[in-house]
Design an enzyme around this catalytic site. Structure first.
Site, PDB file in Angstrom:
ATOM      1  N   LEU A  78      -9.967  -4.950  -5.498  1.00  0.00           N
ATOM      2  CA  LEU A  78     -11.087  -4.514  -4.676  1.00  0.00           C
ATOM      3  C   LEU A  78     -11.791  -3.400  -5.444  1.00  0.00           C
ATOM      4  CD1 LEU A  78      -9.521  -4.268  -1.082  1.00  0.00           C
ATOM      5  CD2 LEU A  78     -10.976  -6.091  -1.977  1.00  0.00           C
ATOM      6  N   ASP A  79     -13.122  -3.334  -5.322  1.00  0.00           N
ATOM      7  CA  ASP A  79     -13.865  -2.239  -5.944  1.00  0.00           C
ATOM      8  C   ASP A  79     -13.297  -0.895  -5.481  1.00  0.00           C
ATOM      9  OD1 ASP A  79     -15.522  -3.995  -7.248  1.00  0.00           O
ATOM     10  OD2 ASP A  79     -17.225  -3.728  -5.882  1.00  0.00           O
ATOM     11  N   CYS A  80     -13.402   0.096  -6.337  1.00  0.00           N
ATOM     12  CA  CYS A  80     -12.876   1.422  -6.035  1.00  0.00           C
ATOM     13  C   CYS A  80     -13.334   1.924  -4.675  1.00  0.00           C
ATOM     14  CB  CYS A  80     -13.311   2.393  -7.129  1.00  0.00           C
ATOM     15  SG  CYS A  80     -12.775   4.100  -6.877  1.00  0.00           S
TER      16      CYS A  80
END
Length: 232
Positions: A78-80
């Site tokens: 997942l994106d940061c």
């Protein structure tokens, strides 16, 4: 519903993509499910899934998890700045099986997002190819000529003031897919420091959350589902 027109969504390149200050949240791991083959976690916003390239970005979810479960293996990311449900494997066999679930599009994911502006249509599909904007990495862009196919379904859940709450269902897994596709609709995700930086100060984080994940279990072969409500 026909896909929106790429010509109307061409991105204006900024003079500079600011580097983000990495200040990951602290706190214990939030384990949603655990067995001999998989571990399902709730990832908080602001924490990388895997280590970054810079020395000050080694703290991440997989390193924290491996400190407690030495056998944990990465399956997807997942994106940061995205929170929500994420799955890890505990064996190489499980990792390979789950990797195929994602690659063959048998894994089903839903996300909750808050968008800038009011979407007047209740649901639709964005079918626009996405590629890297090489001059301004990590920015991605709609790229009809060189981009890879990307498809996202969206459904309005609520409208309040000058924003819209939606459920997003990606059918492909391109980098920044949901963020680029919502921008292509003319309604970027609030708090996005890359695609809607003017909204960041008012929201503090990207208003994007991985709400659910459904796939086949690597041991039993049965379909299992995991859910975490959006914190916003």
């Amino acid at each position: 519903m026909p896909a929106c027109c790429p010509k109307a969504t061409r991105l204006h390149k900024p003079s500079l993509i600011p580097d983000f200050a990495y200040d990951p949240p602290t706190g214990p791991l939030s384990i949603l499910h655990e067995d001999d083959a998989i571990i399902v976690l709730y990832k908080p916003a602001g924490l990388l899934t895997v280590p970054g390239k810079l020395a000050n970005r080694q703290d991440c979810l997989i390193s924290r998890l491996q400190a407690a479960r030495w056998d944990a293996l990465t399956v997807h990311r997942l994106d940061c700045d995205t929170s929500g449900v994420i799955i890890f494997a505990r064996t190489k066999q499980a990792q390979g099986f789950l990797g195929q679930e994602f690659e063959q599009r048998r894994a089903e994911k839903t996300y909750i997002a808050r968008l800038k502006g009011r979407l007047e249509t209740d649901n639709g599909t964005v079918d626009l190819p996405i590629g890297s904007d090489w001059d301004y990495r990590p920015r991605q862009k709609v790229d009809p000529e060189h981009g890879r196919p990307a498809v996202t379904d969206w459904q309005v859940l609520d409208r309040a003031g000058d924003e819209t709450r939606v459920r997003l269902t990606p059918h492909t897994g391109r980098s920044h897919q949901l963020r680029v596709h919502m921008l292509a609709l003319g309604h970027p995700i609030l708090g996005d420091q890359i695609y809607a930086p003017e909204t960041r100060a008012d929201h503090g984080r990207l208003m994007l959350h991985a709400e659910s994940l459904s796939l086949h279990h690597p041991t039993t072969g049965k379909r299992v589902s995991f859910f975490a409500p959006a914190p916003f």
